[in-house]
Design a protein around this motif. Structure first.
Motif, PDB file in Angstrom:
ATOM      1  N   ASP A  49       0.787  -1.235   0.000  1.00  0.00           N
ATOM      2  CA  ASP A  49       0.000   0.000   0.000  1.00  0.00           C
ATOM      3  C   ASP A  49       0.819   1.287   0.000  1.00  0.00           C
ATOM      4  OD1 ASP A  49       1.091  -0.202   2.538  1.00  0.00           O
ATOM      5  OD2 ASP A  49      -0.765   0.303   3.594  1.00  0.00           O
ATOM      6  N   ASN A  50       2.078   1.236  -0.396  1.00  0.00           N
ATOM      7  CA  ASN A  50       2.915   2.425  -0.274  1.00  0.00           C
ATOM      8  C   ASN A  50       3.939   2.509  -1.409  1.00  0.00           C
ATOM      9  OD1 ASN A  50       5.754   1.380   0.820  1.00  0.00           O
ATOM     10  ND2 ASN A  50       4.124   0.118   1.704  1.00  0.00           N
ATOM     11  N   ARG A  51       4.620   3.635  -1.497  1.00  0.00           N
ATOM     12  CA  ARG A  51       5.532   3.896  -2.614  1.00  0.00           C
ATOM     13  C   ARG A  51       6.742   2.971  -2.681  1.00  0.00           C
ATOM     14  NH1 ARG A  51       9.097   9.374  -2.305  1.00  0.00           N
ATOM     15  NH2 ARG A  51       7.229  10.420  -1.665  1.00  0.00           N
ATOM     16  N   ILE A  52       7.205   2.408  -1.572  1.00  0.00           N
ATOM     17  CA  ILE A  52       8.390   1.536  -1.648  1.00  0.00           C
ATOM     18  C   ILE A  52       8.042   0.051  -1.582  1.00  0.00           C
ATOM     19  CG2 ILE A  52       9.934   3.333  -0.759  1.00  0.00           C
ATOM     20  CD1 ILE A  52      10.118   1.585   1.831  1.00  0.00           C
ATOM     21  N   SER A  53       6.795  -0.279  -1.816  1.00  0.00           N
ATOM     22  CA  SER A  53       6.368  -1.666  -1.828  1.00  0.00           C
ATOM     23  C   SER A  53       7.116  -2.473  -2.882  1.00  0.00           C
ATOM     24  CB  SER A  53       4.866  -1.747  -2.136  1.00  0.00           C
ATOM     25  OG  SER A  53       4.475  -3.091  -2.399  1.00  0.00           O
ATOM     26  N   TYR A  54       7.361  -3.729  -2.572  1.00  0.00           N
ATOM     27  CA  TYR A  54       7.972  -4.641  -3.541  1.00  0.00           C
ATOM     28  C   TYR A  54       7.176  -4.678  -4.843  1.00  0.00           C
ATOM     29  CZ  TYR A  54       4.301  -8.069  -2.633  1.00  0.00           C
ATOM     30  OH  TYR A  54       3.095  -8.708  -2.549  1.00  0.00           O
ATOM     31  N   LYS A  55       5.879  -4.361  -4.786  1.00  0.00           N
ATOM     32  CA  LYS A  55       5.016  -4.367  -5.975  1.00  0.00           C
ATOM     33  C   LYS A  55       5.449  -3.328  -7.001  1.00  0.00           C
ATOM     34  CE  LYS A  55       1.270  -6.611  -5.690  1.00  0.00           C
ATOM     35  NZ  LYS A  55       0.960  -7.821  -6.395  1.00  0.00           N
ATOM     36  N   HIS A  56       6.223  -2.328  -6.576  1.00  0.00           N
ATOM     37  CA  HIS A  56       6.665  -1.255  -7.465  1.00  0.00           C
ATOM     38  C   HIS A  56       8.125  -1.412  -7.893  1.00  0.00           C
ATOM     39  CE1 HIS A  56       2.927   0.710  -6.496  1.00  0.00           C
ATOM     40  NE2 HIS A  56       3.231   0.715  -5.210  1.00  0.00           N
ATOM     41  N   VAL A  57       8.737  -2.538  -7.541  1.00  0.00           N
ATOM     42  CA  VAL A  57      10.175  -2.719  -7.770  1.00  0.00           C
ATOM     43  C   VAL A  57      10.441  -3.743  -8.878  1.00  0.00           C
ATOM     44  CG1 VAL A  57      12.366  -3.419  -6.698  1.00  0.00           C
ATOM     45  CG2 VAL A  57      10.676  -2.134  -5.355  1.00  0.00           C
ATOM     46  N   LEU A  58      11.334  -3.369  -9.779  1.00  0.00           N
ATOM     47  CA  LEU A  58      11.889  -4.284 -10.768  1.00  0.00           C
ATOM     48  C   LEU A  58      13.320  -4.570 -10.337  1.00  0.00           C
ATOM     49  CD1 LEU A  58      10.794  -2.585 -14.114  1.00  0.00           C
ATOM     50  CD2 LEU A  58       9.799  -4.627 -13.064  1.00  0.00           C
ATOM     51  N   VAL A  59      13.771  -5.802 -10.526  1.00  0.00           N
ATOM     52  CA  VAL A  59      15.151  -6.147 -10.191  1.00  0.00           C
ATOM     53  C   VAL A  59      15.830  -6.791 -11.394  1.00  0.00           C
ATOM     54  CG1 VAL A  59      14.764  -6.408  -7.707  1.00  0.00           C
ATOM     55  CG2 VAL A  59      14.497  -8.395  -9.201  1.00  0.00           C
ATOM     56  N   ASP A  60      17.130  -6.626 -11.460  1.00  0.00           N
ATOM     57  CA  ASP A  60      17.963  -7.371 -12.409  1.00  0.00           C
ATOM     58  C   ASP A  60      18.566  -8.495 -11.581  1.00  0.00           C
ATOM     59  OD1 ASP A  60      20.249  -8.371 -13.818  1.00  0.00           O
ATOM     60  OD2 ASP A  60      20.152  -6.604 -15.094  1.00  0.00           O
ATOM     61  N   ARG A  61      18.024  -9.702 -11.777  1.00  0.00           N
ATOM     62  CA  ARG A  61      18.428 -10.850 -10.968  1.00  0.00           C
ATOM     63  C   ARG A  61      19.489 -11.653 -11.705  1.00  0.00           C
ATOM     64  NH1 ARG A  61      15.560 -12.442  -6.779  1.00  0.00           N
ATOM     65  NH2 ARG A  61      13.641 -11.561  -7.602  1.00  0.00           N
ATOM     66  N   ARG A  62      20.576 -11.956 -11.013  1.00  0.00           N
ATOM     67  CA  ARG A  62      21.664 -12.770 -11.533  1.00  0.00           C
ATOM     68  C   ARG A  62      21.776 -14.037 -10.694  1.00  0.00           C
ATOM     69  NH1 ARG A  62      24.708  -9.303 -15.090  1.00  0.00           N
ATOM     70  NH2 ARG A  62      23.096  -7.799 -15.707  1.00  0.00           N
ATOM     71  N   GLU A  63      22.607 -14.963 -11.129  1.00  0.00           N
ATOM     72  CA  GLU A  63      22.787 -16.215 -10.378  1.00  0.00           C
ATOM     73  C   GLU A  63      23.233 -15.963  -8.943  1.00  0.00           C
ATOM     74  OE1 GLU A  63      25.166 -19.265 -12.162  1.00  0.00           O
ATOM     75  OE2 GLU A  63      24.154 -19.028 -14.091  1.00  0.00           O
ATOM     76  N   ASP A  64      24.065 -14.937  -8.756  1.00  0.00           N
ATOM     77  CA  ASP A  64      24.598 -14.672  -7.420  1.00  0.00           C
ATOM     78  C   ASP A  64      23.875 -13.553  -6.683  1.00  0.00           C
ATOM     79  OD1 ASP A  64      25.566 -12.778  -9.184  1.00  0.00           O
ATOM     80  OD2 ASP A  64      27.561 -12.694  -8.284  1.00  0.00           O
ATOM     81  N   GLY A  65      22.693 -13.185  -7.157  1.00  0.00           N
ATOM     82  CA  GLY A  65      21.910 -12.192  -6.439  1.00  0.00           C
ATOM     83  C   GLY A  65      21.374 -11.091  -7.322  1.00  0.00           C
ATOM     84  N   ILE A  66      20.913 -10.037  -6.679  1.00  0.00           N
ATOM     85  CA  ILE A  66      20.318  -8.906  -7.382  1.00  0.00           C
ATOM     86  C   ILE A  66      21.403  -7.905  -7.740  1.00  0.00           C
ATOM     87  CG2 ILE A  66      18.759  -6.943  -7.112  1.00  0.00           C
ATOM     88  CD1 ILE A  66      16.933  -8.827  -5.492  1.00  0.00           C
TER      89      ILE A  66
END
Length: 186
Positions: A49-66
């Motif tokens: 319900d807020n601006r920093i919610s995971y719902k608003h985040v895109l990540v570049d995911r690699r084998e060893d993490g983000i």
């Protein structure tokens, strides 16, 4: 691979988010204590319900993490996304209780709130790829205007945004600092 973030990504996303937003984190959390701010913002990240919610985040995911993250949302709902921070229990008595949370996004815009790339992956085009994904997401949601803010002394980010055809659109005060607003027609 660029994909939506999940709640389980909080431990990797939060340091990147904090690096991107700097002192704004303390305004959102309503405290000057860094550990408390991380705790509060991590809890907000897990909510929807807020601006920093995971719902608003895109990540570049690699084998060893983000490798990188980008936080974005529609300006049409920006005021509502800030209400959970403004009305947070305990905020009214904190060191930053009276500090206003600036609404950075405008109605009719799709807003890039923050972007950060882990230092191990910098210089590999990850920021550009995340911004491209942000632009597509904005277009898919029907937004013809994209926006963001950048610190005047962040020459590297400013140059990237200019290269990607963002133009200056005034300035805004956020958490006591001036930022340059930039926009692009999608």
């Amino acid at each position: 691979m660029i994909e939506p973030a999940g709640k389980e990504d909080v431990q990797e996303v939060m340091p990147l988010l904090l690096a991107a937003i700097g002192h704004i984190a303390y305004t959102l959390a309503g405290t000057d204590d860094s550990r408390e701010a991380v705790r509060i913002l991590s809890n907000f990240y897990a909510r929807e319900d807020n601006r920093i919610s995971y719902k608003h985040v895109l990540v570049d995911r690699r084998e060893d993490g983000i490798a990188g993250m980008l936080l974005s949302y529609a300006g049409d709902g920006a005021v509502a996304l800030d209400l959970p921070f403004v009305n947070r229990e305990g905020r009214r008595s904190g060191a930053r209780a009276n500090e206003t949370i600036a609404v950075e996004a405008k109605e009719g815009e799709y807003y890039l709130d923050s972007i950060a790339v882990d230092e191990r992956y910098q210089g590999q085009g990850i920021a550009k790829a995340l911004i491209s994904a942000f632009e597509r997401k904005g277009l898919e949601q029907g937004y013809k205007r994209l926006s963001l803010i950048v610190e005047p002394d962040n020459a590297r980010a400013y140059a990237l945004y200019k290269k990607l055809n963002y133009i200056e659109d005034g300035s805004i005060q956020v958490s006591g600092s001036r930022y340059i607003r930039m926009v692009k027609h999608n």
